[in-house]
Design a protein around this motif. Structure first.
Motif, mmCIF file in Angstrom:
data_model
loop_
_atom_site.group_PDB
_atom_site.id
_atom_site.type_symbol
_atom_site.label_atom_id
_atom_site.label_comp_id
_atom_site.label_asym_id
_atom_site.label_seq_id
_atom_site.Cartn_x
_atom_site.Cartn_y
_atom_site.Cartn_z
ATOM 1 N N GLY A 384 0.831 -1.192 0.000
ATOM 2 C CA GLY A 384 0.000 0.000 0.000
ATOM 3 C C GLY A 384 0.863 1.237 0.000
ATOM 4 N N ALA A 385 0.444 2.260 -0.766
ATOM 5 C CA ALA A 385 1.184 3.517 -0.793
ATOM 6 C C ALA A 385 0.213 4.652 -1.080
ATOM 7 N N LYS A 386 0.392 5.750 -0.353
ATOM 8 C CA LYS A 386 -0.513 6.882 -0.525
ATOM 9 C C LYS A 386 0.244 8.173 -0.227
ATOM 10 N N ILE A 387 -0.154 9.222 -0.940
ATOM 11 C CA ILE A 387 0.331 10.566 -0.642
ATOM 12 C C ILE A 387 -0.753 11.248 0.172
ATOM 13 N N ARG A 388 -0.396 11.694 1.367
ATOM 14 C CA ARG A 388 -1.377 12.358 2.224
ATOM 15 C C ARG A 388 -1.140 13.871 2.176
ATOM 16 N N VAL A 389 -2.211 14.612 1.863
ATOM 17 C CA VAL A 389 -2.109 16.068 1.779
ATOM 18 C C VAL A 389 -3.238 16.677 2.599
ATOM 19 N N TYR A 390 -2.861 17.584 3.504
ATOM 20 C CA TYR A 390 -3.821 18.235 4.389
ATOM 21 C C TYR A 390 -4.350 19.523 3.769
ATOM 22 N N LYS A 445 -11.732 16.230 11.312
ATOM 23 C CA LYS A 445 -10.753 17.306 11.272
ATOM 24 C C LYS A 445 -9.480 16.846 11.960
ATOM 25 N N PRO A 446 -8.304 17.238 11.518
ATOM 26 C CA PRO A 446 -8.071 18.090 10.358
ATOM 27 C C PRO A 446 -8.390 17.360 9.043
ATOM 28 N N THR A 512 3.335 18.858 11.550
ATOM 29 C CA THR A 512 2.983 17.440 11.453
ATOM 30 C C THR A 512 2.008 17.177 10.308
ATOM 31 N N GLN A 513 1.499 18.252 9.713
ATOM 32 C CA GLN A 513 0.539 18.110 8.615
ATOM 33 C C GLN A 513 1.180 18.341 7.241
ATOM 34 N N LYS A 514 2.484 18.335 7.176
ATOM 35 C CA LYS A 514 3.126 18.540 5.883
ATOM 36 C C LYS A 514 2.814 17.369 4.950
ATOM 37 N N ILE A 515 2.836 17.615 3.666
ATOM 38 C CA ILE A 515 2.554 16.578 2.677
ATOM 39 C C ILE A 515 3.614 15.484 2.780
#
Length: 525
Positions: A384-390, A445-446, A512-515
């Motif tokens: 599994g792989a994902k890019i997380r963006v806030y 949230k966030p 801590t919310q950086k991409i």
């Protein structure tokens, strides 16, 4: 042994709540343990110069239930602090219903001309269509409704439905219709873009749009016969004199001889709004109607009457369409977007439909090489792989009006092979990954989005001939337009040209919310 394989798979899935099925084939009789590893990525703003291809081939939202493509246009204006002012206008040609139209008889005279703007049909991609609730339904009577040369008593039943809006809660804005004086040459690429230079002339009509579209039924009270049915839409009156002199008075002349002559004579219309800070809404370009009601002389047995009839201009798919978008940006926006840093990334990322900016995401060759070492040195496998963006808290939230959830597309850059442009999908989409799994939004949230890149990374890192180049991906607002089989028609066909959304995303800051990229490995024991 079978028990261990199932138990090991369960452990892996419990360690990572959102892995897809692409790694399941890696499980065997040995137990597996899921380990999620974060990696840094570089994200930066991409300026599109506030321009996008927005001709008829791009004003498409998807397919309706019968598989027919649905066209969508955007009209309105909206101003907010992060992205500035956005104005959306719409330009279209129109044609006579037939060549050398004869207007039924002599001495034709215009009674009235009406433009009808209709909402788009819903599509498989949940295009913004008419809102579900009915506002102020009801019927009323009128004693002087005109029918031919007389007036009659009627009952009028009107139901109004609010359109889905993106922007402010204010309901009313002024819609204007102008004549277009520039010939729209469909063979000229300049007329395929949202910043096309088009000159307008006479104002043909103006009306206040209150945010609703209506259905109207008129019934004659004496015998309950139907006199008029107006399907769902917004109706506005246009200038009688213009259509009398420019259309009816040209009967039998070259201007009305054929479609080629007509679109050079009456070159089109532009719909726009007067205000700058209201809202945006979608409508159906191919369902626009201009209806000219007129009378003519008819003599039978020495008696002359004046029957009323109609001429409906063709504003459908045979005509050129242009979505015209204009922007006034704040200095804070232009400084960040135009000063994008592709080496270390940008702290704030701006993404917007309708020609606004995109986001570039780079997974460096060093990061890919680290992943490859994990696979081969420690005998791991990517499952599994994902890019997380806030989403940045400064993002405008459409709280007081209705719009669809944000949708994203993530694609590799366009390539030119042997002089031909190619628009590839990521490996995940090319392999048939369901669209609902392609990106996921957190329910709380966030707010953040997870973008699936499992097979994209597996194909790179597991390849025998490993090429450790940077992996570049482009993130846009919009969704892929689907073909008749319900799958994306092509990576270049998206709803980005009409997507009203925008968002400020968290990029490469120190929070801590950086991409970030999160990769889940399965490790054999």
């Amino acid at each position: 042994m079978l028990f261990l394989a199932v138990f090991g798979s369960a452990i892996l899935y419990n360690c990572e709540p959102d892995p897809d099925s692409l790694g399941e084939q890696l499980f065997d009789k040995d137990a597996a343990v899921g380990v999620e590893t974060p990696y840094n990525v570089i994200a930066y703003n991409i300026s599109n110069n506030d321009s996008i291809r927005s001709d008829a081939s791009r004003l498409i939202a998807g397919l309706n239930a019968s598989g027919t493509s649905v066209s969508v246009g955007v009209l309105g204006s909206f101003t907010e602090g992060q992205f500035g002012t956005q104005k959306a206008s719409y330009i279209t040609q129109l044609r006579m219903p037939v060549d050398n139209f004869d207007f039924s008889g002599p001495n034709a005279k215009v009674d009235s001309v009406v433009l009808v703007v209709r909402p788009p049909a819903n599509t498989m991609d949940d295009t913004y269509y008419i809102a579900d609730s009915i506002k102020a339904p009801g019927a009323y009577d009128r004693s002087d409704f005109p029918v031919g040369n007389e007036t009659v008593a009627v009952s009028i039943d009107k139901k109004t439905y609010p359109v889905r809006k993106y922007g402010n809660i204010s309901k009313s804005m002024t819609i204007n219709v102008h004549e277009v004086t520039t010939f729209i040459d469909t063979n000229n690429d300049a007329f395929t873009r949202s910043n096309a230079s088009v000159v307008t002339g006479d104002l043909l009509g103006s009306a206040v749009f209150d945010g609703n579209m209506s259905t109207v039924t008129v019934t004659k009270k004496s015998d309950n016969t139907n006199l008029f049915t107006g399907n769902l839409g917004f109706r506005m009156k246009l200038d009688n004199n213009f259509f009398q002199t420019r259309i009816i008075d040209k009967k039998g002349k070259p201007e009305l001889q054929d479609a080629s002559n007509f679109i050079r004579y009456f070159r089109g219309i532009q719909l726009s709004v007067s205000e700058t800070n209201k809202y945006l809404f979608q409508f159906s370009p191919n369902d626009l109607e201009i209806i000219m009601y007129y009378k003519y002389d008819k003599t039978e047995n020495g008696t002359t009457t004046h029957p009323q009839t109609t001429l409906k201009f063709n504003l459908g798919s045979a005509n050129a369409h242009i979505g015209k978008y204009e922007y006034t940006r704040p200095s804070s926006f232009t400084t960040i977007v135009n000063g994008a840093n592709k080496e270390i990334g940008d702290q704030k990322l701006y993404v917007q439909g309708m020609g606004g900016p995109s986001v570039g995401i780079k997974i460096s060759k060093e990061t890919l090489d680290k992943m490859r070492k994990e696979l081969y040195d420690q005998k791991k496998a990517i499952v599994g792989a994902k890019i997380r963006v806030y989403v940045d808290p400064l993002t405008f939230e459409n709280k007081h009006s209705v719009e669809g959830d944000r949708k994203f597309t993530l694609v590799p850059p366009m390539k030119i092979v042997d002089g031909v442009k190619q628009y590839p999908f990521t490996s995940d989409l090319a392999s048939g990954l369901p669209m609902y799994y392609y990106y996921k939004k957190t329910s709380g949230k966030p707010e953040y989005y997870d973008l699936t890149v499992t097979k994209t990374l597996k194909d790179i890192t597991e390849a025998k001939a490993f090429s450790a180049e940077d992996l570049i991906l482009k993130l846009d607002l919009g969704s892929f337009v689907k073909n008749s089989q319900g799958t994306p028609a092509g990576a270049q066909y998206t709803t980005r040209a009409t997507d009203m959304n925008r968002a400020v995303l968290v990029g490469n800051d120190n929070s801590t919310q950086k991409i970030q990229l999160f990769v889940t490995y399965g490790t054999k024991k």
